[in-house]
Design a protein around this motif. Structure first.
Motif, short mmCIF file in Angstrom:
data_model
loop_
_atom_site.label_atom_id
_atom_site.label_comp_id
_atom_site.label_asym_id
_atom_site.label_seq_id
_atom_site.Cartn_x
_atom_site.Cartn_y
_atom_site.Cartn_z
N MET A 1 26.52 34.42 44.19
CA MET A 1 26.36 35.88 44.42
C MET A 1 27.56 36.44 45.46
SD MET A 1 23.35 38.64 45.37
CE MET A 1 23.11 37.93 47.24
N GLN A 2 27.72 35.77 46.52
CA GLN A 2 28.65 36.20 47.44
C GLN A 2 30.17 36.22 47.04
OE1 GLN A 2 27.93 37.44 50.33
NE2 GLN A 2 28.87 36.56 52.12
N GLY A 3 30.46 35.05 46.25
CA GLY A 3 31.57 34.81 45.64
C GLY A 3 32.02 35.80 44.76
N ARG A 4 31.02 36.16 43.82
CA ARG A 4 31.29 37.11 42.77
C ARG A 4 31.49 38.61 43.60
NH1 ARG A 4 31.46 38.09 37.55
NH2 ARG A 4 31.06 35.62 37.21
N LEU A 5 30.72 38.94 44.54
CA LEU A 5 30.92 39.96 45.21
C LEU A 5 32.25 40.07 45.76
CD1 LEU A 5 30.05 42.64 46.72
CD2 LEU A 5 29.08 41.48 48.55
N CYS A 6 32.76 39.05 46.39
CA CYS A 6 34.26 38.99 46.89
C CYS A 6 35.31 39.31 45.68
CB CYS A 6 34.41 37.63 47.50
SG CYS A 6 33.60 37.35 49.21
N GLY A 7 34.84 38.74 44.37
CA GLY A 7 35.82 38.86 43.39
C GLY A 7 35.72 40.37 42.96
N GLU A 8 34.46 40.87 42.81
CA GLU A 8 34.54 42.32 42.39
C GLU A 8 35.22 43.28 43.51
OE1 GLU A 8 33.94 43.11 39.58
OE2 GLU A 8 32.46 41.99 38.58
N LEU A 9 35.22 42.83 44.84
CA LEU A 9 35.71 43.90 45.84
C LEU A 9 37.34 43.72 45.62
CD1 LEU A 9 33.53 43.50 48.81
CD2 LEU A 9 33.27 45.33 47.00
N ALA A 10 37.64 42.40 45.52
CA ALA A 10 39.11 42.22 45.59
C ALA A 10 39.76 42.66 44.39
CB ALA A 10 39.20 40.58 45.51
N ALA A 11 38.94 42.68 43.27
CA ALA A 11 39.59 43.32 41.92
C ALA A 11 39.64 44.64 41.93
CB ALA A 11 38.65 42.97 40.92
N SER A 12 38.83 45.43 42.56
CA SER A 12 38.97 47.07 42.60
C SER A 12 40.24 47.33 43.64
CB SER A 12 37.68 47.51 43.38
OG SER A 12 36.49 47.34 42.47
N ILE A 13 40.06 46.27 44.88
CA ILE A 13 41.41 46.76 45.82
C ILE A 13 42.69 46.52 45.12
CG2 ILE A 13 42.67 45.74 47.61
CD1 ILE A 13 39.90 44.94 48.78
N ALA A 14 42.86 45.26 44.29
CA ALA A 14 44.11 45.03 43.64
C ALA A 14 44.21 45.84 42.51
CB ALA A 14 43.90 43.60 43.02
N ARG A 15 43.49 46.48 41.70
CA ARG A 15 43.70 47.44 40.77
C ARG A 15 44.38 48.69 41.29
NH1 ARG A 15 38.98 47.18 38.81
NH2 ARG A 15 39.25 45.54 37.52
N ILE A 95 33.86 38.11 53.87
CA ILE A 95 33.25 39.01 53.33
C ILE A 95 33.37 40.39 53.95
CG2 ILE A 95 30.98 38.31 54.20
CD1 ILE A 95 31.95 40.17 50.78
N GLU A 96 33.12 40.14 55.38
CA GLU A 96 33.29 41.45 56.14
C GLU A 96 34.45 42.06 56.32
OE1 GLU A 96 30.75 43.09 57.40
OE2 GLU A 96 29.35 41.82 56.44
N ALA A 97 35.53 41.26 56.15
CA ALA A 97 36.92 41.70 56.31
C ALA A 97 37.15 42.52 54.86
CB ALA A 97 37.85 40.64 56.76
N LEU A 98 36.70 41.65 53.89
CA LEU A 98 36.98 42.17 52.46
C LEU A 98 36.37 43.44 52.18
CD1 LEU A 98 38.44 41.70 49.88
CD2 LEU A 98 36.49 40.21 49.21
N LEU A 99 35.02 43.57 52.49
CA LEU A 99 34.38 44.66 52.54
C LEU A 99 34.93 45.91 53.36
CD1 LEU A 99 31.72 46.09 51.64
CD2 LEU A 99 30.40 45.64 53.83
N SER A 100 35.46 45.79 54.58
CA SER A 100 36.10 46.79 55.30
C SER A 100 37.42 47.18 54.50
CB SER A 100 36.36 46.24 56.58
OG SER A 100 35.32 46.13 57.22
#
Length: 248
Positions: A1-15, A95-100
């Motif tokens: 779950m944590q890894g998929r969350l990172c992936g979704e956040l990263a994908a939104s940023i990259a897009r 995850i915290e840095a990615l969330l920010s």
């Protein structure tokens, strides 16, 4: 779950970062962008590089410069959630840095709400909000979402909430409404007649009256040393016009 969350956040940023690429589709592998020395974009680039999701594309005339150059996605945004789901452990502190970084991009640059009230995310952010809800950072409210207290530290880091978990945008709006109500109740009759006696009421003269006479929550004699007009004065003027026209 944590890894998929990172992936979704990263994908939104990259897009978001690659939406200006004129040679490749936004979010596709190889799509490029420049961080523009904008703090939110720089922070996002650093964390994406840590996850191996972007790489520098040095200029031909500066082959050793790997920061002040364009960066390219190493995989498509569609691939990121599944790839990071398999690669990121549950206790990964990044995850915290990615969330920010996600909140800074989405809320400060792309219009996603940072307030405590429920909101409906744009389609590009629905997958990220579903993942955030599964991880406890957001809560589903029908088809909408609201941020939970777990998001507080990250919201505070991007200066969207205060230390008590209150939305600064909401506090500013509440202050604007209170100021407008006070200004309307105490407005000198000369200003009321001059600027609100005829229809339609125009914004510019009301802003001028506020700039010359409204200071520190009270009306004062007109000053000719007029300071620069602020966005707050324009918003206050619009609220006064609403009150004058019975839209309070």
């Amino acid at each position: 779950m944590q890894g998929r969350l990172c992936g979704e956040l990263a994908a939104s940023i990259a897009r978001y970062l690659t939406q200006g690429d004129t040679e490749a589709e936004a979010g596709s592998e190889g799509a490029t962008y420049y961080h523009e020395s904008e703090p939110a974009f720089e922070d996002a680039t650093r964390i994406l590089k840590e996850f191996g999701l972007v790489r520098p594309v040095p200029r031909d005339d500066k082959p050793d410069e790997t920061w002040y150059c364009r960066h390219a996605l190493t995989m498509s945004c569609e691939t990121m959630p599944a790839r990071l789901a398999c690669a990121i452990p549950a206790d990964d502190e990044r995850i915290e840095a990615l969330l920010s970084a996600f909140l800074a991009i989405a809320c400060q640059h792309d219009g996603l709400s940072s307030e405590r009230a429920p909101f409906t995310p744009p389609s590009d952010y629905r997958a990220a909000l579903r993942a955030l809800a599964r991880a406890g950072y957001a809560q589903a409210v029908g088809s909408a979402y609201r941020w939970t207290d777990k998001t507080g530290p990250a919201m505070e880091r991007i200066e969207a909430w205060d230390q008590q978990g209150r939305s600064l945008a909401t506090l500013r709006e509440e202050d604007r409404l209170a100021q407008a109500d006070a200004a309307w109740r105490t407005m000198p009759e000369t200003i009321r007649r001059a600027h609100f006696g005829k229809q339609p009421v125009r914004v510019v003269p009301v802003v001028e009256a506020l700039t010359m006479s409204w200071r520190d929550g009270a009306w004062h004699p007109v000053t000719r040393e007029v300071p620069a007009v602020s966005d707050g004065q324009i918003a206050l003027a619009r609220r006064l016009i609403d009150l004058a026209q019975g839209r309070g």
